[in-house]
Motif scaffolding. Structure first.
Motif, PDB file in Angstrom:
ATOM      1  N   UNK A  12       0.863  -1.176   0.000  1.00  0.00           N
ATOM      2  CA  UNK A  12       0.000   0.000   0.000  1.00  0.00           C
ATOM      3  C   UNK A  12       0.902   1.228   0.000  1.00  0.00           C
ATOM      4  N   UNK A  13       0.658   2.140  -0.950  1.00  0.00           N
ATOM      5  CA  UNK A  13       1.408   3.389  -1.036  1.00  0.00           C
ATOM      6  C   UNK A  13       0.564   4.490  -0.421  1.00  0.00           C
ATOM      7  N   UNK A  14       1.190   5.340   0.380  1.00  0.00           N
ATOM      8  CA  UNK A  14       0.436   6.394   1.070  1.00  0.00           C
ATOM      9  C   UNK A  14       1.324   7.607   1.322  1.00  0.00           C
ATOM     10  N   UNK A  15       0.663   8.761   1.454  1.00  0.00           N
ATOM     11  CA  UNK A  15       1.378   9.960   1.860  1.00  0.00           C
ATOM     12  C   UNK A  15       1.825   9.793   3.304  1.00  0.00           C
ATOM     13  N   UNK A  16       2.864  10.510   3.676  1.00  0.00           N
ATOM     14  CA  UNK A  16       3.418  10.434   5.020  1.00  0.00           C
ATOM     15  C   UNK A  16       2.650  11.376   5.946  1.00  0.00           C
ATOM     16  N   UNK A  43      12.727  15.455   4.026  1.00  0.00           N
ATOM     17  CA  UNK A  43      11.310  15.618   4.378  1.00  0.00           C
ATOM     18  C   UNK A  43      10.549  14.485   3.690  1.00  0.00           C
ATOM     19  N   UNK A  44      10.176  13.457   4.451  1.00  0.00           N
ATOM     20  CA  UNK A  44       9.468  12.313   3.867  1.00  0.00           C
ATOM     21  C   UNK A  44       8.116  12.718   3.273  1.00  0.00           C
ATOM     22  N   UNK A  45       7.796  12.115   2.114  1.00  0.00           N
ATOM     23  CA  UNK A  45       6.529  12.446   1.465  1.00  0.00           C
ATOM     24  C   UNK A  45       5.699  11.246   1.044  1.00  0.00           C
ATOM     25  N   UNK A  46       6.296  10.080   0.877  1.00  0.00           N
ATOM     26  CA  UNK A  46       5.555   8.901   0.445  1.00  0.00           C
ATOM     27  C   UNK A  46       6.129   7.674   1.135  1.00  0.00           C
ATOM     28  N   UNK A  56       9.305   1.143   3.574  1.00  0.00           N
ATOM     29  CA  UNK A  56      10.183   2.101   2.894  1.00  0.00           C
ATOM     30  C   UNK A  56       9.506   3.457   2.839  1.00  0.00           C
ATOM     31  N   UNK A  57      10.338   4.477   2.603  1.00  0.00           N
ATOM     32  CA  UNK A  57       9.782   5.803   2.387  1.00  0.00           C
ATOM     33  C   UNK A  57      10.646   6.590   1.413  1.00  0.00           C
ATOM     34  N   UNK A  58      10.003   7.540   0.755  1.00  0.00           N
ATOM     35  CA  UNK A  58      10.691   8.469  -0.141  1.00  0.00           C
ATOM     36  C   UNK A  58      10.742   9.809   0.567  1.00  0.00           C
ATOM     37  N   UNK A  92       4.756  10.795  -8.131  1.00  0.00           N
ATOM     38  CA  UNK A  92       4.273  11.710  -7.091  1.00  0.00           C
ATOM     39  C   UNK A  92       5.139  12.973  -7.059  1.00  0.00           C
ATOM     40  N   UNK A  93       6.463  12.794  -7.114  1.00  0.00           N
ATOM     41  CA  UNK A  93       7.421  13.890  -7.071  1.00  0.00           C
ATOM     42  C   UNK A  93       7.195  14.872  -8.231  1.00  0.00           C
ATOM     43  N   UNK A  94       6.958  14.348  -9.413  1.00  0.00           N
ATOM     44  CA  UNK A  94       6.778  15.190 -10.595  1.00  0.00           C
ATOM     45  C   UNK A  94       5.488  16.000 -10.562  1.00  0.00           C
ATOM     46  N   UNK A  95       4.440  15.455  -9.961  1.00  0.00           N
ATOM     47  CA  UNK A  95       3.156  16.156 -10.017  1.00  0.00           C
ATOM     48  C   UNK A  95       2.948  17.166  -8.880  1.00  0.00           C
TER      49      UNK A  95
END
Length: 121
Positions: A12-16, A43-46, A56-58, A92-95
């Protein structure tokens, strides 16, 4: 009629959110073998979860040229899962158009505040 079953092990992918920060801090510290966060935490975002476990996180970081990029920190992802997460994070980063994603000075300030705040606890 055919029924599709969803696996409970599905990613599951989610915002932080703030409530995720302890898990993200632990992944970062373990992956970097550190005692305290540094600017590389960003600054974590996803994030990506399996069941209720964050794997994991981006996070937004600044490159040496003061450009905004993202980095992935993970624990226990397969190569396919990692590639898939990178794909989601890139999209996500691009948009996103908010200041942390587009203004290096804003991101630098946000990283400093985030790291200071999380290192207190």
């Amino acid at each position: 009629m055919e029924t599709l079953l969803q696996s409970r092990d599905q990613l599951v992918y989610a915002e932080v959110y703030i409530s995720d920060m302890l898990s993200l801090k632990n992944i970062f510290l373990q992956s970097q073998t550190l005692q305290k966060l540094n600017q590389n935490f960003g600054v974590p975002f996803l994030l990506v979860k399996k069941k209720d476990t964050v794997l994991a996180f981006a996070t937004l970081v600044l490159t040496e040229k003061a450009e905004i990029a993202f980095k992935i920190y993970e624990s226990n992802l397969t190569e396919w899962e990692k590639k898939n997460f990178i794909f989601h994070a890139e999209h996500y980063f691009k948009k996103k158009t908010t200041a942390n994603f587009r203004n290096p000075e804003q991101l630098k300030s946000s990283i400093s505040r985030m790291v200071s705040w999380l290192n207190v606890g």
